[in-house]
Scaffold this motif. Structure first.
Motif, short mmCIF file in Angstrom:
data_model
loop_
_atom_site.label_atom_id
_atom_site.label_comp_id
_atom_site.label_asym_id
_atom_site.label_seq_id
_atom_site.Cartn_x
_atom_site.Cartn_y
_atom_site.Cartn_z
N ASP A 134 0.82 -1.21 0.00
CA ASP A 134 0.00 0.00 0.00
C ASP A 134 0.86 1.27 0.00
OD1 ASP A 134 -2.34 -1.44 -0.08
OD2 ASP A 134 -2.72 -1.29 2.08
N SER A 137 2.65 1.76 -3.39
CA SER A 137 1.68 2.19 -4.39
C SER A 137 1.26 3.64 -4.17
CB SER A 137 0.46 1.27 -4.34
OG SER A 137 -0.52 1.72 -5.22
N ARG A 138 1.01 4.00 -2.93
CA ARG A 138 0.58 5.36 -2.59
C ARG A 138 1.61 6.40 -3.01
NH1 ARG A 138 -0.36 5.71 3.39
NH2 ARG A 138 -1.79 4.04 2.86
N HIS A 139 2.89 6.02 -3.01
CA HIS A 139 3.94 6.98 -3.35
C HIS A 139 4.51 6.75 -4.74
CE1 HIS A 139 3.72 8.83 0.55
NE2 HIS A 139 3.67 7.63 1.07
N GLU A 140 3.65 6.17 -5.62
CA GLU A 140 3.94 6.01 -7.03
C GLU A 140 5.17 5.14 -7.30
OE1 GLU A 140 3.88 9.76 -9.07
OE2 GLU A 140 2.07 10.39 -8.04
#
Length: 172
Positions: A134, A137-140
């Motif tokens: 997570d 993914s959240r930080h590209e």
């Protein structure tokens, strides 16, 4: 304001930070009796220090969970007479099409325990990978598993966006 925002979102990653995170992981109560060798850092030329676009708390959690997972797997599946060895490769990879640079961190272990990209992407909570997937993914960023050259068995690869210093000049 821009400089303050960059301080919050851009993290300077160097060898000292990586060693500190590894030491903190090794000092967890679960590993109190474990024989863990020092972290083996293999940085490509010019890869460290690196500026990644991720807050410190997220980077710490990502790396901490992956290091912990490597140590736990090694303790459970490697011969008990040898110290646990964890490697960390650092490189900068540039996409030839977009020109975007990413800092690639390869957390290597010698455990024969199978780990697949599907397990990472499936966010196996029982393996402690849910939070990691997570956050990445959240930080590209991206998260993957690849075979590693001997003496390593596998590498969990985290790629995070590299801060582009040219962006700073545009705002100056």
């Amino acid at each position: 304001v821009r400089a303050l925002l960059d301080q919050l979102r851009v993290l300077r990653v160097d060898q000292a930070l990586l060693e500190t995170l590894f030491s903190r992981t090794c000092n967890e109560p679960a590993f109190a009796d474990a024989d863990v060798a020092p972290l083996e850092i293999d940085a490509a030329e010019g890869a460290l220090p690196a500026a990644v676009v991720v807050p410190r708390y997220a980077f710490d959690d990502i790396l901490h969970n992956l290091l912990r997972n490597g140590i736990q797997s090694s303790l459970a599946h490697c011969p008990p007479d040898a110290p646990v060895r964890i490697g960390l490769g650092v490189a900068v990879e540039v996409d030839l099409i977009t020109g975007l640079a990413r800092v690639a961190l390869r957390i290597r272990d010698r455990s024969p325990q199978r780990l697949t990209p599907e397990m990472l992407r499936g966010r196996y909570i029982e393996e402690g990978l849910g939070l990691t997937a997570d956050l990445v993914s959240r930080h590209e960023g991206t998260l993957d598993v690849e075979e590693a050259a001997p003496p390593w068995q596998k590498a969990v690869v985290v790629k995070l966006p590299q801060h582009d210093e040219d962006d700073d000049e545009e705002w100056a």
